[in-house]
Design an enzyme around this catalytic site. Structure first.
Site, PDB file in Angstrom:
ATOM      1  N   GLY A  20      51.521  31.620  37.843  1.00 56.95           N
ATOM      2  CA  GLY A  20      52.176  32.805  37.382  1.00 56.95           C
ATOM      3  C   GLY A  20      53.097  32.677  36.077  1.00 56.95           C
ATOM      4  O   GLY A  20      53.476  31.401  35.616  1.00 56.95           O
ATOM      5  N   VAL A  22      56.682  32.599  35.758  1.00 57.66           N
ATOM      6  CA  VAL A  22      57.736  31.734  36.121  1.00 57.66           C
ATOM      7  C   VAL A  22      56.990  30.465  36.678  1.00 57.66           C
ATOM      8  O   VAL A  22      57.724  29.221  36.301  1.00 57.66           O
ATOM      9  CB  VAL A  22      58.733  32.188  37.074  1.00 57.66           C
ATOM     10  CG1 VAL A  22      59.719  31.196  37.698  1.00 57.66           C
ATOM     11  CG2 VAL A  22      59.331  33.491  36.497  1.00 57.66           C
ATOM     12  N   GLY A  46      48.366  35.312  38.604  1.00 58.29           N
ATOM     13  CA  GLY A  46      48.314  34.017  37.584  1.00 58.29           C
ATOM     14  C   GLY A  46      47.211  34.004  36.929  1.00 58.29           C
ATOM     15  O   GLY A  46      46.214  34.640  36.759  1.00 58.29           O
ATOM     16  N   LEU A  83      56.726  30.802  45.248  1.00 63.84           N
ATOM     17  CA  LEU A  83      56.624  32.059  44.179  1.00 63.84           C
ATOM     18  C   LEU A  83      55.588  32.929  44.076  1.00 63.84           C
ATOM     19  O   LEU A  83      55.057  33.318  43.383  1.00 63.84           O
ATOM     20  CB  LEU A  83      56.754  31.223  42.664  1.00 63.84           C
ATOM     21  CG  LEU A  83      58.018  30.942  42.304  1.00 63.84           C
ATOM     22  CD1 LEU A  83      58.590  29.369  42.919  1.00 63.84           C
ATOM     23  CD2 LEU A  83      58.060  30.542  40.684  1.00 63.84           C
ATOM     24  N   THR A 102      51.230  38.816  51.687  1.00 69.30           N
ATOM     25  CA  THR A 102      51.793  37.596  51.102  1.00 69.30           C
ATOM     26  C   THR A 102      53.131  37.130  51.443  1.00 69.30           C
ATOM     27  O   THR A 102      53.459  36.005  51.478  1.00 69.30           O
ATOM     28  CB  THR A 102      51.581  37.796  49.482  1.00 69.30           C
ATOM     29  OG1 THR A 102      49.966  38.222  49.192  1.00 69.30           O
ATOM     30  CG2 THR A 102      51.897  36.747  48.601  1.00 69.30           C
ATOM     31  N   TYR A 155      56.709  45.371  48.448  1.00 68.87           N
ATOM     32  CA  TYR A 155      57.543  44.271  47.790  1.00 68.87           C
ATOM     33  C   TYR A 155      58.868  44.145  48.441  1.00 68.87           C
ATOM     34  O   TYR A 155      59.394  43.006  48.882  1.00 68.87           O
ATOM     35  CB  TYR A 155      57.514  44.586  46.355  1.00 68.87           C
ATOM     36  CG  TYR A 155      58.055  43.380  45.597  1.00 68.87           C
ATOM     37  CD1 TYR A 155      57.361  42.163  45.611  1.00 68.87           C
ATOM     38  CD2 TYR A 155      59.377  43.309  44.946  1.00 68.87           C
ATOM     39  CE1 TYR A 155      57.856  41.185  44.818  1.00 68.87           C
ATOM     40  CE2 TYR A 155      59.692  42.337  44.187  1.00 68.87           C
ATOM     41  CZ  TYR A 155      58.975  41.191  44.280  1.00 68.87           C
ATOM     42  OH  TYR A 155      59.564  39.919  43.510  1.00 68.87           O
TER      43      TYR A 155
END
Length: 346
Positions: A20, A22, A46, A83, A102, A155
């Site tokens: 991804g 970061v 990603g 991450l 996730t 999220y």
């Protein structure tokens, strides 16, 4: 807990979500510091292109896998960075159930992996923990103001549940866990269609499209350049003793959305103008980290101001969009790309 001696090559480190935006920067920094790095990524958001400069490094390995599946790594691990989760609203809302799993199932799998290997674990959490905050700036002891049933809950609540798993594991002495609450981050390797505010404004300006501002544009955000964030993540992972609680990582410089749009327009020769559209549900009105804890515990604070960080970010997008144009097949109609949904949150 004493770490195993890996000799001159440093540690063996797993980065989940390493392809991804970061994660790829983190993989590069860890390799440059002399470590062996294993990138685990499903490529849901990603991109293999983010890792192209690392592929020939003999100390770098990629494992293509979803963290929601049971994870087995044969090599002994010293550190695990998690991450692995879509981070922009269009991405995490595209499959909200998988986003939640996730954060919950994936984090649980990675925590069990870290426990088996006696590895130090770092959870990449988020400023979304704070929701549309009633406290400003946001300190780590603030519990947040979050809509637990809204369209962003997959999220927000997923990350909150992941933090609960992490701190329960820490209290049970199962895993040495650290939690970073990451605020808005930008830089090269962002995806042009990821729907984040910085990438959208830059891409719209480069395409001579209107810059889309949701609401009045007076809502505020802070913007941390990716190299500063990566340094903070590494310092948090390596910090002894364990901090014992979450640590905000972000740039405390506060800008209105209008100010960011005008700054982007000042840096790009464009015919773009600014347009306003209705505000999406649960969009935070103010967002700025209190980083006193990071300064004290990690001796960390961001170094790159927004004015400076935008220049390499714009150059990255210019190159990325040029590559997109060159791969179009000759003779095919060039349809206008679909306008991504913009959140002024990330």
């Amino acid at each position: 807990m004493a770490r195993r001696n890996r000799g001159s090559r440093g540690k063996i480190i797993l980065v989940a979500g390493g392809a991804g935006f970061v994660g790829s920067h983190l993989c590069s920094a860890l390799l440059s510091a002399g470590n062996r790095v294993i990138c685990l990524d499903s490529y849901l958001t990603g991109s293999p292109a983010n890792l192209s400069s690392l592929q020939d490094n003999p100390y770098f390995t990629v494992v293509e896998q979803d963290v929601c599946d049971e994870i087995e790594i044969d090599e002994p691990l010293d550190c695990v960075y998690n991450l692995a989760c879509p981070a922009s609203p269009p991405s995490y809302q595209a499959d909200p159930i998988h986003t939640m799993m996730t954060s919950v199932t994936g984090t649980g799998n990675l925590l069990r992996l870290a426990e088996r290997h006696r590895a130090v674990f770092l959870q990449a959490s988020t400023s979304e923990i704070y929701g549309d905050p009633l406290e400003h700036p946001q300190q780590e002891d603030y519990w947040g103001h979050v809509n637990c049933t809204g369209p962003r809950a997959c999220y927000d609540e997923g990350k909150r549940a992941a933090e609960a798993l992490c701190f329960d594991s820490l209290r049970a002495a199962n895993v040495d866990v650290r939690v970073a609450r990451i605020f808005n981050t930008y830089g090269p390797y962002m995806q042009p269609n990821d729907g984040r505010i910085v990438s959208n404004f830059i891409v719209q300006a480069l395409r001579n499209e209107p810059l889309t501002i949701y609401g009045s544009g007076e809502q505020t955000r802070s913007f941390c350049y990716v190299s500063d964030l990566v340094e903070g993540l590494i310092r948090l992972m390596n910090r002894q003793p364990n901090p014992g609680g979450p640590v905000n990582l972000g740039n405390p410089g506060e800008f209105t959305v209008i100010e960011l749009a005008e700054l982007v327009l000042s840096k790009i020769a464009t015919a773009s103008t600014i347009v306003h559209v209705p505000l999406p549900p649960d969009d935070p009105q103010r967002r700025r980290p209190d980083i006193a804890r990071a300064r004290t515990l990690l001796d960390w604070q961001p170094k790159v101001p927004l004015q400076d960080g935008l220049s390499p970010t714009i150059a990255w997008f210019q190159s990325a969009l040029a590559k997109q144009r060159t791969v179009r097949r000759p003779g095919r109609s060039r349809r206008r790309p679909q306008q991504p949904v913009l959140s002024q949150d990330l």
